[in-house]
Scaffold this motif. Structure first.
Motif, PDB file in Angstrom:
ATOM      1  N   LEU A 108       0.848  -1.204   0.000  1.00 53.53           N
ATOM      2  CA  LEU A 108       0.000   0.000   0.000  1.00 53.53           C
ATOM      3  C   LEU A 108       0.886   1.259   0.000  1.00 53.53           C
ATOM      4  O   LEU A 108       0.638   2.204  -0.761  1.00 53.53           O
ATOM      5  CB  LEU A 108      -0.924  -0.027   1.225  1.00 53.53           C
ATOM      6  CG  LEU A 108      -1.798   1.205   1.460  1.00 53.53           C
ATOM      7  CD1 LEU A 108      -2.790   1.398   0.314  1.00 53.53           C
ATOM      8  CD2 LEU A 108      -2.558   1.081   2.792  1.00 53.53           C
TER       9      LEU A 108
ATOM     10  N   GLU B 290      -9.331   3.717   1.114  1.00 53.81           N
ATOM     11  CA  GLU B 290      -8.580   2.460   1.104  1.00 53.81           C
ATOM     12  C   GLU B 290      -7.660   2.344   2.324  1.00 53.81           C
ATOM     13  O   GLU B 290      -7.541   1.275   2.933  1.00 53.81           O
ATOM     14  CB  GLU B 290      -7.769   2.329  -0.181  1.00 53.81           C
ATOM     15  CG  GLU B 290      -7.146   0.949  -0.235  1.00 53.81           C
ATOM     16  CD  GLU B 290      -6.517   0.605  -1.562  1.00 53.81           C
ATOM     17  OE1 GLU B 290      -6.969   1.110  -2.603  1.00 53.81           O
ATOM     18  OE2 GLU B 290      -5.566  -0.185  -1.534  1.00 53.81           O
TER      19      GLU B 290
ATOM     20  N   HIS C 262      -7.941  -0.575   5.102  1.00 49.18           N
ATOM     21  CA  HIS C 262      -6.806  -1.451   5.404  1.00 49.18           C
ATOM     22  C   HIS C 262      -6.538  -1.452   6.916  1.00 49.18           C
ATOM     23  O   HIS C 262      -6.221  -2.490   7.494  1.00 49.18           O
ATOM     24  CB  HIS C 262      -5.557  -1.001   4.639  1.00 49.18           C
ATOM     25  CG  HIS C 262      -4.458  -2.004   4.667  1.00 49.18           C
ATOM     26  ND1 HIS C 262      -4.447  -3.122   3.870  1.00 49.18           N
ATOM     27  CD2 HIS C 262      -3.348  -2.097   5.425  1.00 49.18           C
ATOM     28  CE1 HIS C 262      -3.377  -3.848   4.145  1.00 49.18           C
ATOM     29  NE2 HIS C 262      -2.687  -3.238   5.089  1.00 49.18           N
TER      30      HIS C 262
ATOM     31  N   PRO D 229      -6.991  -3.054  -4.652  1.00 50.19           N
ATOM     32  CA  PRO D 229      -7.003  -1.630  -4.991  1.00 50.19           C
ATOM     33  C   PRO D 229      -8.192  -1.315  -5.898  1.00 50.19           C
ATOM     34  O   PRO D 229      -8.684  -2.196  -6.606  1.00 50.19           O
ATOM     35  CB  PRO D 229      -5.699  -1.434  -5.762  1.00 50.19           C
ATOM     36  CG  PRO D 229      -4.929  -2.680  -5.627  1.00 50.19           C
ATOM     37  CD  PRO D 229      -5.849  -3.766  -5.183  1.00 50.19           C
TER      38      PRO D 229
END
Ligand code: FE2
Ligand code: FE2
Length: 164
Positions: A20, A41, A45, A154
């Motif tokens: 990431l 995102e 996560h 993603p």
């Protein structure tokens, strides 16, 4: 040094987080229009994996490391990193992160992970006996049981673009 099998679940999660960070660094400077997708995102996560990872390190790994005097200053530093990183994750969750903040966050998170892999894990493997590592591994597995099995993919905006 080859990673001890009892630390591999944590190392695997480090790889996910580093992936990431690499995508954030390659996409930087992130255009304003994409900031929302990136923050979503990052926040997801954290919820899916990193929050549980941090808690397992704090409850199981760091107390085990503190038993070795030489590791105490490093553990203090890692605990302080967690506090700072949690604040960054909350800002992402609240959609309050700017593009430069996001790039700085990716650098801090990867620096934290490198410290754990290259310093903490290496020294723990040196200092701990095989049976202590096995006990640690069992306790970590129990602490990590809540990590979601869902694979984090993603989005169209946050995927790695060819040529970047
Ligand atoms: Fe950590
Ligand atoms: Fe970690």
């Amino acid at each position: 040094m080859l990673r001890d099998k009892n630390l591999i679940p944590l190392s695997r999660q480090h790889q996910h987080a580093l992936a990431l960070c690499v995508r954030i660094e390659r996409a930087s400077p992130i255009p304003d229009a994409d900031l929302g997708a990136w923050q979503a995102e990052v926040a997801q996560h954290f919820q899916n994996e990193i929050s549980i990872h941090f808690a397992a390190e704090e409850r199981v790994l760091f107390p085990a490391a503190r038993r070795f005097g030489a590791l105490v200053p490093l553990v203090e530093e890692l605990v302080a990193d967690h506090t700072q990183l949690r604040a960054s994750f909350s800002r992402a969750e609240a959609n309050e992160t700017s593009a430069p903040d996001l790039a700085a966050f990716a650098r801090s998170l990867s620096a934290h992970i490198r410290k754990e892999e290259r310093q903490l894990f290496e020294q723990l493997q040196e200092f701990m006996h095989a049976d202590e590592l096995a006990t640690l591994g069992k306790e970590l597995a129990a602490a990590l049981v809540d990590v979601g099995q869902a694979c984090q993919l993603p989005t169209e905006i946050t995927k790695l673009r060819p040529g970047k």
